[in-house]
Design an enzyme around this catalytic site. Structure first.
Site, PDB file in Angstrom:
ATOM      1  N   GLU A   1      -2.925  -5.746  19.987  1.00  0.00           N
ATOM      2  CA  GLU A   1      -2.967  -4.606  19.067  1.00  0.00           C
ATOM      3  C   GLU A   1      -3.652  -3.426  19.744  1.00  0.00           C
ATOM      4  O   GLU A   1      -4.310  -3.593  20.776  1.00  0.00           O
ATOM      5  CB  GLU A   1      -3.725  -5.015  17.804  1.00  0.00           C
ATOM      6  CG  GLU A   1      -2.962  -6.070  17.024  1.00  0.00           C
ATOM      7  CD  GLU A   1      -3.685  -6.496  15.773  1.00  0.00           C
ATOM      8  OE1 GLU A   1      -4.376  -5.660  15.183  1.00  0.00           O
ATOM      9  OE2 GLU A   1      -3.542  -7.659  15.402  1.00  0.00           O
TER      10      GLU A   1
ATOM     11  N   ASP B   1     -10.674 -13.993  16.522  1.00  0.00           N
ATOM     12  CA  ASP B   1      -9.505 -14.627  15.904  1.00  0.00           C
ATOM     13  C   ASP B   1      -9.510 -16.136  16.184  1.00  0.00           C
ATOM     14  O   ASP B   1      -9.352 -16.952  15.264  1.00  0.00           O
ATOM     15  CB  ASP B   1      -8.232 -13.966  16.471  1.00  0.00           C
ATOM     16  CG  ASP B   1      -6.966 -14.616  15.974  1.00  0.00           C
ATOM     17  OD1 ASP B   1      -6.549 -14.315  14.853  1.00  0.00           O
ATOM     18  OD2 ASP B   1      -6.397 -15.450  16.704  1.00  0.00           O
TER      19      ASP B   1
ATOM     20  N   ARG C   1       0.836  -1.205   0.000  1.00  0.00           N
ATOM     21  CA  ARG C   1       0.000   0.000   0.000  1.00  0.00           C
ATOM     22  C   ARG C   1       0.866   1.248   0.000  1.00  0.00           C
ATOM     23  O   ARG C   1       0.542   2.241  -0.605  1.00  0.00           O
ATOM     24  CB  ARG C   1      -0.907  -0.005   1.222  1.00  0.00           C
ATOM     25  CG  ARG C   1      -2.297  -0.543   0.907  1.00  0.00           C
ATOM     26  CD  ARG C   1      -3.202  -0.396   2.067  1.00  0.00           C
ATOM     27  NE  ARG C   1      -2.570  -0.917   3.281  1.00  0.00           N
ATOM     28  CZ  ARG C   1      -3.133  -0.916   4.468  1.00  0.00           C
ATOM     29  NH1 ARG C   1      -4.337  -0.418   4.624  1.00  0.00           N
ATOM     30  NH2 ARG C   1      -2.520  -1.404   5.524  1.00  0.00           N
TER      31      ARG C   1
ATOM     32  N   LYS D   1     -10.137 -19.544  13.587  1.00  0.00           N
ATOM     33  CA  LYS D   1      -9.243 -20.711  13.560  1.00  0.00           C
ATOM     34  C   LYS D   1     -10.022 -21.985  13.877  1.00  0.00           C
ATOM     35  O   LYS D   1      -9.784 -23.041  13.273  1.00  0.00           O
ATOM     36  CB  LYS D   1      -8.090 -20.504  14.541  1.00  0.00           C
ATOM     37  CG  LYS D   1      -7.161 -19.365  14.118  1.00  0.00           C
ATOM     38  CD  LYS D   1      -6.237 -18.944  15.243  1.00  0.00           C
ATOM     39  CE  LYS D   1      -5.326 -17.794  14.826  1.00  0.00           C
ATOM     40  NZ  LYS D   1      -4.635 -17.160  15.947  1.00  0.00           N
TER      41      LYS D   1
ATOM     42  N   ILE E   1       3.000 -23.543  13.867  1.00  0.00           N
ATOM     43  CA  ILE E   1       2.661 -24.885  14.355  1.00  0.00           C
ATOM     44  C   ILE E   1       1.987 -25.672  13.228  1.00  0.00           C
ATOM     45  O   ILE E   1       0.948 -25.257  12.719  1.00  0.00           O
ATOM     46  CB  ILE E   1       1.711 -24.826  15.567  1.00  0.00           C
ATOM     47  CG1 ILE E   1       2.275 -23.912  16.648  1.00  0.00           C
ATOM     48  CG2 ILE E   1       1.464 -26.225  16.112  1.00  0.00           C
ATOM     49  CD1 ILE E   1       1.330 -23.712  17.821  1.00  0.00           C
TER      50      ILE E   1
HETATM   51  N1  HSE Z   1      -3.435 -12.162  17.134  1.00  0.00           N
HETATM   52  C1  HSE Z   1      -3.201 -13.573  17.068  1.00  0.00           C
HETATM   53  C2  HSE Z   1      -2.740 -14.083  18.417  1.00  0.00           C
HETATM   54  C3  HSE Z   1      -2.202 -13.980  16.053  1.00  0.00           C
HETATM   55  O1  HSE Z   1      -2.632 -13.321  19.372  1.00  0.00           O
HETATM   56  O2  HSE Z   1      -2.502 -15.273  18.519  1.00  0.00           O
HETATM   57  C4  HSE Z   1      -2.754 -13.973  14.671  1.00  0.00           C
HETATM   58  O3  HSE Z   1      -3.817 -14.873  14.566  1.00  0.00           O
END
Ligand code: HSE
Length: 429
Positions: A191, A202, A47, A206, A137
């Site tokens: 973050e 998140d 970007r 997964k 992993i």
């Molecule tokens: N923010 C994620 C974590 C890593 O703290 O594991 C990226 O998926």
């Protein structure tokens, strides 16, 4: 070895992308030997083109990701931009123009994996995404390939490093959630906007990806029950300790006992200190896989970060390049089982409930009756005096989550219950 190089386009050159570019350069000879042909970075879409990127030839840098993704001479596109759009359009365009794709994009895979898989299939290309779950992993490849002949029944994992760091700090120092989050932010684990991690988005993405592969069934983010850890208090952690447990944010994917449905969920839970996941400290990830023939497997390591994520991307790049060279393909989507994904209410679990109650005759009986009325069996009860009132800590036997949560609602309505101080599921026993 073939001398004509395989050409790679890199979409995104942030923390992960720059590590991918670095390793491609520093390990070029080894990668070529392992693949059977040199690999050449043919373009890098960014970007902000003015930013200096060490090790990346400025002549390769472009802001036109769409044009790079559709270049006919590109063999493999690596997508490390993240998010839904423009990543989805770029990936499908790459497939249409003859490239295989390696991506780390968990959000997109959990939201719309089938579209990506179908596009890969239609155009005869590969879609690899080891980096999308727990970075370095190996999980996707073991589930897709090594365990393809087995039957996976359960996955229980810590798949978010930020939240594991926060809970680990709360456990080891007695800190509250806010203080532990501040420390995670200061150290760069969390973050500036930690929502995706602390609210479990998140980890839920997964969980959707892992459940889909493990159960050969399409599982999307919306199918995953999700609770974050923002409500966890120092008192919850202390309560867990008194039970010989610790609290972890778990992703749990299960096949029902009758094998006819599956569930996927993310929520904080108490696990016994004797469970191997209890010893996963700081920002590490670990995933337990239980299958018919293999039994229990555990995968452990760094689940985030530039270099660990790049390690997974590079492994996929080697596989995709080898397939290109051989004119073969890696494993495609396997969703033949099409098992229904059951709602959280049908999950069988146990609750640990702390009640603030009046300390007078009949209270325990009233509380016990409420559990019985909802078909929930009590495992243990512990009472502790508190200035004329009492804390009542009840741990149940296994019961459907719907029965457990309606028991809690009924307890809230009792005159003798001043408040439900904490509720947490108990797992891993
Ligand atoms: N923010 C994620 C974590 C890593 O703290 O594991 C990226 O998926």
């Amino acid at each position: 070895m073939r001398t004509r190089p395989l050409k790679v386009a890199l979409l995104g050159c942030g923390v992960v992308g720059s590590e991918v570019a670095r390793i491609m350069t520093t390990h070029a000879d080894d990668l070529a030997a392992r693949i059977g042909a040199p690999v050449e970075l043919a373009g890098v879409a960014v970007r902000r083109p003015d930013r200096v990127r060490e090790g990346v030839d400025p002549a390769l840098v472009t802001t036109d990701a769409a044009a790079l993704a559709r270049r006919e001479d590109i063999d493999v596109v690596i997508e490390v931009i993240g998010g839904i759009e423009p990543a989805r359009k770029l990936i499908t365009s790459a497939f249409e123009h003859g490239a295989s794709v390696v991506t780390a994009n968990k959000a997109l895979l959990a939201e719309d994996g089938p579209t990506l898989h179908e596009a890969a299939e239609k155009h005869g290309n590969d879609l690899y995404y080891e980096a999308a779950v727990a970075a370095a992993i190996p999980l996707v490849r073991p589930l897709r390939e090594s365990l393809a002949g087995d039957k996976v029944n359960r996955i229980l994992g810590i798949v978010n490093g930020t939240t594991n760091f926060i809970l680990d700090r709360m456990d080891s120092t007695g800190a509250g959630y806010g203080e532990a989050l501040d420390e995670a932010t200061a150290l760069g684990y969390a973050e500036a906007d930690p929502t995706a991690d602390v609210e479990g988005f998140d980890a839920a993405a997964k969980a959707a990806i892992l459940a889909g592969i493990a159960f050969h069934t399409r599982v999307r983010l919306d199918d995953v029950h999700r609770e974050g850890l923002t409500e966890i208090t120092a008192a919850d952690i202390a309560s867990a300790k008194r039970m010989g447990c610790t609290v972890k944010l778990l992703a749990i994917c299960e096949r029902a006992a009758d094998g006819r449905s599956v569930t996927a969920r993310v929520h904080p839970a108490m696990i016994p200190l004797s469970h191997p996941l209890a010893n996963v400290r700081e920002a590490y990830n670990a995933v337990f896989v239980e299958s018919d023939a293999a039994g229990q497997l555990m995968f452990y390591g760094p689940g985030a970060g530039g270099a660990p994520t790049a390690s997974a991307v590079l492994g996929d790049l080697v596989a995709a390049c080898r397939n290109k060279l051989n004119g073969s393909r890696g494993p495609g989507e396997s969703a033949y089982a099409q098992l229904p994904v059951s709602p959280m209410g049908e999950v069988v679990t146990r609750y640990h409930i702390s009640l603030d109650v009046a300390d007078k005759p009949g209270v325990l009986a009233q509380v016990a009756t409420t559990f019985a009325e909802h078909g929930v069996s009590i495992d243990t009860v512990r009472q502790q005096g508190k200035d004329g009132d009492a804390w009542l800590v009840v741990v149940t036997h296994s019961a459907p989550d719907a029965a457990l949560s309606s028991t809690v609602e009924a307890l809230r309505g009792l005159d003798t219950v001043r408040g439900v101080a904490s509720i947490m599921r108990v797992e891993g026993e």
